[in-house]
Structure formats: C-alpha cells, structure tokens
Design an enzyme around this catalytic site. Sequence first.
Site, PDB file in Angstrom:
ATOM      1  N   ASN A   8      16.006 -29.869  41.976  1.00 51.40           N
ATOM      2  CA  ASN A   8      16.363 -30.113  43.384  1.00 51.40           C
ATOM      3  C   ASN A   8      15.367 -31.125  43.940  1.00 51.40           C
ATOM      4  O   ASN A   8      14.207 -30.787  44.168  1.00 51.40           O
ATOM      5  CB  ASN A   8      16.296 -28.789  44.161  1.00 51.40           C
ATOM      6  N   TRP A   9      15.843 -32.336  44.134  1.00 48.41           N
ATOM      7  CA  TRP A   9      14.934 -33.412  44.561  1.00 48.41           C
ATOM      8  C   TRP A   9      14.649 -33.403  46.052  1.00 48.41           C
ATOM      9  O   TRP A   9      13.812 -34.165  46.527  1.00 48.41           O
ATOM     10  CB  TRP A   9      15.527 -34.765  44.144  1.00 48.41           C
ATOM     11  N   LYS A  10      15.375 -32.607  46.804  1.00 47.74           N
ATOM     12  CA  LYS A  10      15.155 -32.532  48.257  1.00 47.74           C
ATOM     13  C   LYS A  10      15.163 -33.949  48.872  1.00 47.74           C
ATOM     14  O   LYS A  10      15.951 -34.785  48.449  1.00 47.74           O
ATOM     15  CB  LYS A  10      13.864 -31.779  48.555  1.00 47.74           C
ATOM     16  N   HIS A  93      20.288 -23.287  51.085  1.00 47.47           N
ATOM     17  CA  HIS A  93      18.859 -23.335  50.732  1.00 47.47           C
ATOM     18  C   HIS A  93      18.044 -22.904  51.953  1.00 47.47           C
ATOM     19  O   HIS A  93      18.417 -23.210  53.098  1.00 47.47           O
ATOM     20  CB  HIS A  93      18.474 -24.755  50.295  1.00 47.47           C
ATOM     21  N   GLU A  95      15.508 -24.044  53.221  1.00 49.43           N
ATOM     22  CA  GLU A  95      15.092 -25.152  54.101  1.00 49.43           C
ATOM     23  C   GLU A  95      16.225 -25.559  55.040  1.00 49.43           C
ATOM     24  O   GLU A  95      15.978 -25.998  56.166  1.00 49.43           O
ATOM     25  CB  GLU A  95      14.583 -26.321  53.241  1.00 49.43           C
ATOM     26  N   GLU A 163      15.457 -17.145  45.737  1.00 53.57           N
ATOM     27  CA  GLU A 163      14.298 -17.996  46.005  1.00 53.57           C
ATOM     28  C   GLU A 163      13.494 -17.411  47.156  1.00 53.57           C
ATOM     29  O   GLU A 163      13.801 -17.694  48.340  1.00 53.57           O
ATOM     30  CB  GLU A 163      14.762 -19.408  46.381  1.00 53.57           C
ATOM     31  N   GLY A 169       7.393 -23.925  46.642  1.00 52.58           N
ATOM     32  CA  GLY A 169       6.386 -24.969  46.816  1.00 52.58           C
ATOM     33  C   GLY A 169       4.976 -24.459  47.036  1.00 52.58           C
ATOM     34  O   GLY A 169       4.097 -25.230  47.409  1.00 52.58           O
ATOM     35  N   SER A 208       8.361 -22.201  42.750  1.00 50.02           N
ATOM     36  CA  SER A 208       7.172 -22.511  41.962  1.00 50.02           C
ATOM     37  C   SER A 208       7.364 -22.296  40.460  1.00 50.02           C
ATOM     38  O   SER A 208       6.461 -21.827  39.768  1.00 50.02           O
ATOM     39  CB  SER A 208       5.967 -21.711  42.481  1.00 50.02           C
ATOM     40  N   GLY A 229      12.130 -27.273  42.166  1.00 55.86           N
ATOM     41  CA  GLY A 229      11.942 -28.274  43.203  1.00 55.86           C
ATOM     42  C   GLY A 229      10.890 -29.283  42.784  1.00 55.86           C
ATOM     43  O   GLY A 229      11.162 -30.248  42.074  1.00 55.86           O
ATOM     44  N   GLY A 230       9.639 -29.025  43.201  1.00 56.82           N
ATOM     45  CA  GLY A 230       8.537 -29.971  42.988  1.00 56.82           C
ATOM     46  C   GLY A 230       8.458 -30.533  41.575  1.00 56.82           C
ATOM     47  O   GLY A 230       8.350 -31.748  41.389  1.00 56.82           O
TER      48      GLY A 230
HETATM   49  C1  PEP Z   1      13.391 -24.980  45.760  1.00 54.84           C
HETATM   50  O1  PEP Z   1      13.045 -25.350  46.891  1.00 54.84           O
HETATM   51  O2  PEP Z   1      14.584 -24.742  45.500  1.00 54.84           O
HETATM   52  C2  PEP Z   1      12.370 -24.807  44.737  1.00 54.84           C
HETATM   53  C3  PEP Z   1      12.678 -24.133  43.672  1.00 54.84           C
HETATM   54  O3  PEP Z   1      11.168 -25.403  45.038  1.00 54.84           O
HETATM   55  P1  PEP Z   1       9.807 -25.373  44.185  1.00 54.84           P
HETATM   56  O4  PEP Z   1      10.176 -25.368  42.710  1.00 54.84           O
HETATM   57  O5  PEP Z   1       9.096 -26.622  44.569  1.00 54.84           O
HETATM   58  O6  PEP Z   1       9.082 -24.139  44.562  1.00 54.84           O
END
Ligand code: PEP
Length: 254
Positions: A8-10, A93, A95, A163, A169, A208, A229-230
């Site tokens: 997920n590149w956001k 999501h 966010e 999540e 993150g 994470s 994500g990250g």
């Molecule tokens: C996400 O926001 O869907 C996610 C999994 O983020 P991260 O891996 O950065 O925690």
Amino acid sequence: MRPLIAGNWKLHGLARQLGEIGAMASSLSVNPPATDILICLPATLLARAALAVAGRIAVGGQDCCSEIVGAFTGDISAEMLRDAGATAVIVGHSERRQHHQETNALVAAKVVAVWRTGMMAIVCIGETLAQRQAGETLAVCADQLACSTPDDIGTSLLAVAYEPLWAIGSGRTPDQDEIVEVHQRIRQCLVARWGAAAKPVRILYGGSVGSANAHEILMLPEVNGVPVGGESLNVRDFEKICRSVPAGASRIKN
Ligand code: PEP
C-alpha cells in the site's frame, strides 16, 4: 489458501518509480513465491504500473467512490480503477476512516461498488490503542466487520485486513497470540454469517510488517497474507517480504 501480500503506497509514488516496479515484477517472475502479490498505488500511476508489471503481479487502488457515476467532482469510481488495470481495491483503511470521516456504512457501500466491477475488496478493520487497553479489541473488530460488509454479496472477492491502528507505521505489532486471537474471531464471524462461503475469504494482518517479521507472521494460523505500507515503498524490501512466504503456506494452515 494462497496467501496475499498487498503493498500500500498511500500518498507516495511518481512516474519515475515505475521502472523499479517493472523490474521487481520481472524478478518475482523468476522462481515465483507461492503467493498472490498486489501493489495498491495512487490512482495516477495505476494504468502505467499495470503496463510496467505486465500481469506478473497485480495492481490495485487504495480507495474508491461509493457512487458509480455522476456529479462527484474529484472522486474516482471502482470502474475507473478497473479500467486503469486494478484488480483489487482497499476500502475502509483506518487513514480514510480517520482523516475523511468514513463510516462503516460508507465503507459497506464502497464494498458493493467494488464487487459490482468484479474486483476484490480488501476491507480494513482494527482497534485503537485505547480500545485494546480497554479490552474491547474483539468486540470492536467484530462490529466493524459486520457493519462494513453488506450481507448480499459474494465472498469470493472479499479479503479482510486486520490492522490495529496503533501498529500502523509505528514499528509495534501485537503479540503473535493476539494476532491469532483476532483472526480466529474474524473467521468465526465470517463463518457465522456466510457459512461455507466464508472459506475463501483471506484474513490479512497489517501493521508494521516488514522483511524482519513477515515470515513469522505469515506462519500464524488464520493469517492468510499481509498488507504492507512503509516497507512496500522500497521494492527490494517488498520483494524480500514476498519471498518470505513459508513454503507450503497454503497447505500447513486452514
Ligand atoms: C497500512 O497502513 O496498511 C500498513 C500496513 O502500514 P505499515 O506497514 O506502514 O504499518
């Protein structure tokens, strides 16, 4: 069940990174890991990313409008995403729920919009830190799942991403037992609602996940994949995560 690794590149990604995605897709097609691989990109990159990966991995959207067509300036429909090459869309999501005040009802309407196009909807649920500390995790997740998914849809195009908000993150994850407990509850809820039709629904753990912990998380019972994500922003790290899928993952569990 074949796992799903979903990047997920956001709000990241410009055209200059398309070459990296294409190269990663080529690399992953050599000795491919036993997993489905998806990268959810900004809508602006989808069509070009779909060309760059040439079907070797899938691309998806990060959100869509609940409406199908009409006077909704700035919105992007599920059909537009599919037209650009997407095969899946993340909906609900945290966010989006947090920064755009998306309710469960809106998320459920988006799920319907995605299903109408034949794409997979990845529905995100998860508790806040305060809710976990208050012992409300299972109830919160069950409620979000129930209210963010409509009854009258096919389950073959549904995935649920657990999540926890405090894990996204942050470098922190729940204990393995805690992840399994939530995933087992999600599975129970799915089966109670849809019976045998709930079997193909993948339950993903996100928050994470990186190359250092993906393997152990993917080994857990009822974990059928991971949103990332990250660490998905660096294609080398993302490829490592894809390659950390345990051999026979689909056989040793559910
Ligand atoms: C996400 O926001 O869907 C996610 C999994 O983020 P991260 O891996 O950065 O925690």
